[in-house]
Design a protein around this motif. Structure first.
Motif, PDB file in Angstrom:
ATOM      1  N   ARG A 197       0.833  -1.206   0.000  1.00 40.13           N
ATOM      2  CA  ARG A 197       0.000   0.000   0.000  1.00 40.13           C
ATOM      3  C   ARG A 197       0.864   1.251   0.000  1.00 40.13           C
ATOM      4  NH1 ARG A 197      -1.794  -2.678   4.308  1.00 40.13           N
ATOM      5  NH2 ARG A 197      -1.263  -1.024   5.769  1.00 40.13           N
ATOM      6  N   MET A 198       0.348   2.297  -0.630  1.00 32.65           N
ATOM      7  CA  MET A 198       0.943   3.625  -0.487  1.00 32.65           C
ATOM      8  C   MET A 198       0.183   4.370   0.604  1.00 32.65           C
ATOM      9  SD  MET A 198      -1.206   6.284  -1.580  1.00 32.65           S
ATOM     10  CE  MET A 198      -0.162   7.508  -2.346  1.00 32.65           C
ATOM     11  N   GLU A 199       0.714   5.525   1.022  1.00 30.94           N
ATOM     12  CA  GLU A 199       0.054   6.295   2.062  1.00 30.94           C
ATOM     13  C   GLU A 199       0.292   7.784   1.838  1.00 30.94           C
ATOM     14  OE1 GLU A 199      -0.784   5.882   6.852  1.00 30.94           O
ATOM     15  OE2 GLU A 199       0.793   4.683   5.901  1.00 30.94           O
ATOM     16  N   VAL A 200      -0.657   8.576   2.295  1.00 32.30           N
ATOM     17  CA  VAL A 200      -0.532  10.031   2.272  1.00 32.30           C
ATOM     18  C   VAL A 200      -0.750  10.539   3.686  1.00 32.30           C
ATOM     19  CG1 VAL A 200      -1.315  12.188   1.214  1.00 32.30           C
ATOM     20  CG2 VAL A 200      -1.594  10.031  -0.023  1.00 32.30           C
ATOM     21  N   TYR A 201       0.141  11.412   4.147  1.00 35.65           N
ATOM     22  CA  TYR A 201      -0.021  12.074   5.447  1.00 35.65           C
ATOM     23  C   TYR A 201      -0.382  13.538   5.208  1.00 35.65           C
ATOM     24  CZ  TYR A 201       2.042   8.557   8.658  1.00 35.65           C
ATOM     25  OH  TYR A 201       2.287   7.451   9.428  1.00 35.65           O
ATOM     26  N   GLY A 259      -4.216   0.542  -2.165  1.00 32.36           N
ATOM     27  CA  GLY A 259      -3.287  -0.436  -2.705  1.00 32.36           C
ATOM     28  C   GLY A 259      -3.846  -1.835  -2.730  1.00 32.36           C
ATOM     29  N   GLU A 260      -2.972  -2.806  -2.498  1.00 27.54           N
ATOM     30  CA  GLU A 260      -3.296  -4.211  -2.673  1.00 27.54           C
ATOM     31  C   GLU A 260      -4.299  -4.729  -1.656  1.00 27.54           C
ATOM     32  OE1 GLU A 260      -3.002  -7.790  -4.746  1.00 27.54           O
ATOM     33  OE2 GLU A 260      -2.075  -5.872  -5.221  1.00 27.54           O
ATOM     34  N   ASP A 312      -2.889  -3.548   9.964  1.00 21.09           N
ATOM     35  CA  ASP A 312      -1.697  -4.029  10.652  1.00 21.09           C
ATOM     36  C   ASP A 312      -0.704  -4.726   9.725  1.00 21.09           C
ATOM     37  OD1 ASP A 312      -2.554  -3.094  13.137  1.00 21.09           O
ATOM     38  OD2 ASP A 312      -3.750  -4.901  13.501  1.00 21.09           O
ATOM     39  N   ASP A 313      -0.951  -4.702   8.417  1.00 20.83           N
ATOM     40  CA  ASP A 313      -0.019  -5.323   7.469  1.00 20.83           C
ATOM     41  C   ASP A 313       1.141  -4.362   7.228  1.00 20.83           C
ATOM     42  OD1 ASP A 313       1.288  -6.742   5.559  1.00 20.83           O
ATOM     43  OD2 ASP A 313      -0.209  -6.451   3.997  1.00 20.83           O
TER      44      ASP A 313
END
Length: 275
Positions: free
Chosen positions: A198-202, A258-259, A264-265
């Motif tokens: 996964r990607m993330e944005v803060y 994402g996937e 918690d992954d």
């Protein structure tokens, strides 16, 4: 719409400070009566902000190749300003500060407005491609039971509010929530992690104008930092850590796509190995 392309970690190692900021930092999200958007080719995430002194309509950009914004997408919205409302296909949802809204794929008409033009709302959003329609749901922060984590000894005592997630408001891809640091605490997501799926944005806010956050990114053995001010966001590719420390306590919204949607992954990084 600002379009950001993928960055290979080997290339990011050689970026200057300004190049890092150009590729990953998102500034000036809230411009009066506009929808500001950044389209990232990392999992096709769109990050945006709306500052409606007058009502503003959400429209698809030419880059999207669709007739309307949510034709093939879903969106999570959190109001970080004063009271406002979002109208979805004629249904009005009133959102107070830190209330959220999930809108499923297929909704055609979405508009934003403020309850008081002199004290406008500020709507922050994350949007990702969708394959199924889930119901539109208003999310009141007061109804969310937070996870209390950390300690003052580690300067990371915080409350995590999950807005959109598999055990709560359902979505196809978007997972979204908010972390509130307790007074006197400055660190987030340390010890740090990556999540290759996964990607993330803060999005950092509730930060005084004279304060900053040093946001750490990069591969665990090739870390870099980006200086972030109030109401700025930063993209985090799946290969990058995402952690920060402020000169003052703050709040941040995290959004992922994402996937999978498994919160918690994570691929935890031993703090001793950071460089």
């Amino acid at each position: 719409m600002d379009v950001r392309h993928n960055v290979h970690p080997e290339d990011a190692k050689h970026y200057t400070t300004q190049e890092l900021r150009n590729r990953f930092l998102i500034q000036e999200l809230f411009v009066k009566n506009e929808v500001k958007m950044v389209y990232s080719h990392i999992d096709r995430m769109i990050t945006g902000g709306v500052y409606p002194v007058e009502p503003v309509v959400l429209q698809a950009g030419a880059n999207m190749g669709v007739d309307y914004f949510l034709e093939r997408r879903e969106i999570g919205i959190i109001n970080v300003g004063n009271a406002g409302s979002v109208v979805v296909d004629g249904v009005k949802y009133d959102l107070n500060t830190t209330d959220g809204l999930y809108i499923g794929m297929g909704s055609k008409e979405v508009s934003f407005s403020s309850a008081d033009a002199k004290q406008p709302a500020k709507f922050y959003f994350n949007s990702a491609p969708a394959h199924k329609t889930y119901p539109t749901v208003k999310i009141e922060k007061s109804n969310i039971t937070p996870n209390h984590l950390g300690s003052i000894n580690q300067s990371n005592e915080r409350n995590i509010y999950k807005y959109i997630h598999p055990e709560g408001v359902k979505s196809c891809q978007v997972v979204m929530g908010m972390t509130v640091l307790e007074p006197g605490n400055m660190w987030n997501s340390m010890p740090c992690h990556t999540h290759d799926r996964r990607m993330e944005v803060y999005f950092y806010f509730n930060l005084p104008e004279d304060a900053i956050v040093f946001h750490y990114m990069g591969e665990p053995t090739e870390t870099r930092h980006v200086v972030i001010k109030n109401e700025e966001a930063i993209l985090s590719p799946s290969w990058s850590i995402h952690s920060g420390v402020g000169t003052h306590c703050y709040t941040f919204i995290w959004g992922m796509a994402g996937e999978n949607q498994t919160f918690d992954d994570m691929d935890h990084v031993d703090i001793k190995t950071l460089k």
